[in-house]
Design a protein around this motif. Structure first.
Motif, PDB file in Angstrom:
ATOM      1  N   LYS A  87      54.634  87.771  47.202  1.00 49.34           N
ATOM      2  CA  LYS A  87      54.699  86.654  48.149  1.00 49.34           C
ATOM      3  C   LYS A  87      55.835  86.904  49.132  1.00 49.34           C
ATOM      4  N   TYR A  88      55.621  86.520  50.376  1.00 53.30           N
ATOM      5  CA  TYR A  88      56.667  86.668  51.388  1.00 53.30           C
ATOM      6  C   TYR A  88      56.526  85.559  52.423  1.00 53.30           C
ATOM      7  N   ASP A  89      57.556  85.373  53.220  1.00 56.88           N
ATOM      8  CA  ASP A  89      57.542  84.346  54.266  1.00 56.88           C
ATOM      9  C   ASP A  89      56.979  84.954  55.545  1.00 56.88           C
ATOM     10  N   SER A  90      55.751  84.599  55.870  1.00 60.26           N
ATOM     11  CA  SER A  90      55.092  85.143  57.062  1.00 60.26           C
ATOM     12  C   SER A  90      55.425  84.338  58.312  1.00 60.26           C
ATOM     13  N   GLY A  91      56.010  83.144  58.112  1.00 56.42           N
ATOM     14  CA  GLY A  91      56.297  82.276  59.245  1.00 56.42           C
ATOM     15  C   GLY A  91      55.072  81.514  59.732  1.00 56.42           C
ATOM     16  N   SER A  92      53.954  81.627  59.019  1.00 53.61           N
ATOM     17  CA  SER A  92      52.707  80.981  59.440  1.00 53.61           C
ATOM     18  C   SER A  92      52.631  79.511  59.033  1.00 53.61           C
ATOM     19  N   GLY A  93      53.425  79.115  58.028  1.00 55.32           N
ATOM     20  CA  GLY A  93      53.365  77.749  57.535  1.00 55.32           C
ATOM     21  C   GLY A  93      52.544  77.596  56.268  1.00 55.32           C
ATOM     22  N   TRP A  94      51.981  78.705  55.793  1.00 59.77           N
ATOM     23  CA  TRP A  94      51.221  78.706  54.544  1.00 59.77           C
ATOM     24  C   TRP A  94      51.751  79.825  53.657  1.00 59.77           C
ATOM     25  N   PRO A  95      51.532  79.737  52.357  1.00 56.40           N
ATOM     26  CA  PRO A  95      51.934  80.825  51.473  1.00 56.40           C
ATOM     27  C   PRO A  95      51.260  82.127  51.906  1.00 56.40           C
ATOM     28  N   ALA A  96      52.001  83.220  51.845  1.00 59.47           N
ATOM     29  CA  ALA A  96      51.456  84.518  52.230  1.00 59.47           C
ATOM     30  C   ALA A  96      51.766  85.541  51.144  1.00 59.47           C
ATOM     31  N   PHE A  97      50.799  86.387  50.878  1.00 54.20           N
ATOM     32  CA  PHE A  97      50.924  87.464  49.900  1.00 54.20           C
ATOM     33  C   PHE A  97      50.435  88.750  50.560  1.00 54.20           C
ATOM     34  N   ASP A  98      51.056  89.878  50.231  1.00 48.66           N
ATOM     35  CA  ASP A  98      50.573  91.125  50.820  1.00 48.66           C
ATOM     36  C   ASP A  98      49.453  91.751  49.989  1.00 48.66           C
ATOM     37  N   ARG A  99      49.159  91.144  48.848  1.00 50.41           N
ATOM     38  CA  ARG A  99      48.047  91.592  47.998  1.00 50.41           C
ATOM     39  C   ARG A  99      47.800  90.543  46.928  1.00 50.41           C
ATOM     40  N   GLY A 100      46.643  90.651  46.316  1.00 53.37           N
ATOM     41  CA  GLY A 100      46.297  89.746  45.229  1.00 53.37           C
ATOM     42  C   GLY A 100      45.793  90.537  44.041  1.00 53.37           C
ATOM     43  N   ILE A 101      45.328  89.845  43.050  1.00 53.04           N
ATOM     44  CA  ILE A 101      44.727  90.480  41.878  1.00 53.04           C
ATOM     45  C   ILE A 101      43.268  90.724  42.245  1.00 53.04           C
ATOM     46  N   GLU A 102      42.998  91.934  42.715  1.00 58.10           N
ATOM     47  CA  GLU A 102      41.736  92.266  43.380  1.00 58.10           C
ATOM     48  C   GLU A 102      40.482  91.926  42.578  1.00 58.10           C
ATOM     49  N   LYS A 103      40.500  92.139  41.285  1.00 60.37           N
ATOM     50  CA  LYS A 103      39.292  91.871  40.489  1.00 60.37           C
ATOM     51  C   LYS A 103      38.929  90.381  40.500  1.00 60.37           C
ATOM     52  N   ASN A 104      39.881  89.516  40.873  1.00 56.62           N
ATOM     53  CA  ASN A 104      39.637  88.075  40.876  1.00 56.62           C
ATOM     54  C   ASN A 104      39.459  87.488  42.278  1.00 56.62           C
ATOM     55  N   LEU A 105      39.431  88.364  43.279  1.00 56.79           N
ATOM     56  CA  LEU A 105      39.260  87.915  44.657  1.00 56.79           C
ATOM     57  C   LEU A 105      37.970  88.478  45.228  1.00 56.79           C
ATOM     58  N   ALA A 106      37.364  87.729  46.127  1.00 57.59           N
ATOM     59  CA  ALA A 106      36.172  88.174  46.840  1.00 57.59           C
ATOM     60  C   ALA A 106      36.390  87.884  48.318  1.00 57.59           C
ATOM     61  N   TYR A 107      35.712  88.642  49.161  1.00 58.76           N
ATOM     62  CA  TYR A 107      35.922  88.546  50.602  1.00 58.76           C
ATOM     63  C   TYR A 107      34.595  88.354  51.313  1.00 58.76           C
ATOM     64  N   GLU A 108      34.673  87.661  52.440  1.00 57.80           N
ATOM     65  CA  GLU A 108      33.469  87.364  53.205  1.00 57.80           C
ATOM     66  C   GLU A 108      33.836  87.283  54.686  1.00 57.80           C
ATOM     67  N   LYS A 109      32.973  87.768  55.523  1.00 61.50           N
ATOM     68  CA  LYS A 109      33.176  87.675  56.968  1.00 61.50           C
ATOM     69  C   LYS A 109      33.030  86.219  57.389  1.00 61.50           C
ATOM     70  N   ASP A 110      33.983  85.740  58.168  1.00 58.98           N
ATOM     71  CA  ASP A 110      33.997  84.353  58.646  1.00 58.98           C
ATOM     72  C   ASP A 110      34.009  84.389  60.174  1.00 58.98           C
ATOM     73  N   VAL A 111      32.957  83.855  60.792  1.00 58.44           N
ATOM     74  CA  VAL A 111      32.861  83.851  62.256  1.00 58.44           C
ATOM     75  C   VAL A 111      33.018  82.446  62.826  1.00 58.44           C
ATOM     76  N   SER A 112      33.611  81.558  62.054  1.00 57.60           N
ATOM     77  CA  SER A 112      33.830  80.199  62.546  1.00 57.60           C
ATOM     78  C   SER A 112      34.976  80.178  63.554  1.00 57.60           C
ATOM     79  N   LEU A 113      35.077  79.116  64.281  1.00 56.66           N
ATOM     80  CA  LEU A 113      36.148  78.901  65.259  1.00 56.66           C
ATOM     81  C   LEU A 113      36.168  79.944  66.375  1.00 56.66           C
ATOM     82  N   GLY A 114      35.046  80.589  66.632  1.00 52.71           N
ATOM     83  CA  GLY A 114      34.938  81.527  67.739  1.00 52.71           C
ATOM     84  C   GLY A 114      35.668  82.838  67.538  1.00 52.71           C
ATOM     85  N   MET A 115      35.986  83.194  66.310  1.00 53.04           N
ATOM     86  CA  MET A 115      36.661  84.466  66.037  1.00 53.04           C
ATOM     87  C   MET A 115      36.120  85.070  64.750  1.00 53.04           C
ATOM     88  N   VAL A 116      36.388  86.343  64.561  1.00 58.02           N
ATOM     89  CA  VAL A 116      35.973  87.020  63.341  1.00 58.02           C
ATOM     90  C   VAL A 116      37.196  87.167  62.446  1.00 58.02           C
TER      91      VAL A 116
END
Length: 162
Positions: A87-116
Motif C-alpha cells: 500500500k502507498y499514498d498515491s494522492g488520489s484520495g483512495w487506498p492504492a496498492f502496487d499489487r494484489g494477491i493475484e489469484k484472488n483478483l480478476a480484471y475486466e475492461k471498463d469503457v464507462s465514463l467515456g474512457m477505457v
C-alpha cells in the motif's frame, strides 16, 4: 439516407451491449448470492460499490490514510486481496496498492465514463473493488490499484491467523 444507416448501427451496438451484460450476469464465482441476499448482508454503501460498481467519495474514506500492518479482505466474501506492505499514498484520495494477491483478483475492461480503464474485482464473489492504472510507482510494478475503502475489510497483522 443518414437515418437509414443509423438505425442498423444503433441496433448492432445495443444488442452487443445487451449480450455482454447477459454474459456478465451468467459469470460464475465460487461465492454467489441473490441480489436480496447481498442487500441483506452488506451496508447500503458496500452494496452500491461491490454490486453496482459505484465509487465512494475520495479522501474521507476509511483506508485512504491508513497504514497499519495487515491484510485487506473483500468486504463481500472475506477473501484476502491486498497486503499492507504494498500500500502507498498515491494522492488520489483512495487506498492504492502496487499489487494484489493475484489469484484472488480478476480484471475486466471498463469503457464507462467515456474512457477505457481496467476494473479490478474479487475473483471469489465478483465484487467491484476499483480500477487499475499504469501510473503507479515505477520502482516497483508501475501499477496503481485504486480501491474503494468500503469494498475492503482489514485484519491487523497480529490477528491474521484465525
Amino acid at each position: 439516407m443518414k437515418n437509414f444507416l443509423l438505425i442498423p448501427f444503433v441496433v448492432l451496438v445495443t444488442s452487443c451491449n445487451t449480450n455482454a451484460q447477459k454474459n456478465k450476469e451468467k459469470e460464475n464465482f465460487p461465492v454467489t448470492k441473490t441480489e436480496q441476499e447481498w442487500k441483506t448482508e452488506l451496508t447500503a454503501m458496500e452494496y452500491y460499490v461491490l454490486r453496482k460498481k459505484g465509487t465512494e467519495k475520495a479522501i474521507k474514506n476509511e483506508y485512504n490514510k491508513f497504514y497499519e500492518r495487515g491484510t485487506y479482505l473483500c468486504a463481500g466474501c472475506g477473501v484476502k486481496l491486498y497486503e499492507s506492505k504494498y500500500k502507498y499514498d498515491s494522492g488520489s484520495g483512495w487506498p492504492a496498492f502496487d499489487r494484489g494477491i493475484e489469484k484472488n483478483l480478476a480484471y475486466e475492461k471498463d469503457v464507462s465514463l467515456g474512457m477505457v480503464r481496467t476494473e479490478v474485482h474479487c475473483a471469489n464473489c465478483g465484487g467491484h473493488l476499483g480500477h487499475v492504472f499504469l501510473d503507479g510507482p515505477s520502482q516497483t510494478t508501475g501499477l496503481r490499484h485504486c480501491v474503494n475503502s468500503v469494498s475492503l475489510d482489514f485484519i491487523p497483522e497480529r490477528n491474521e491467523e484465525k
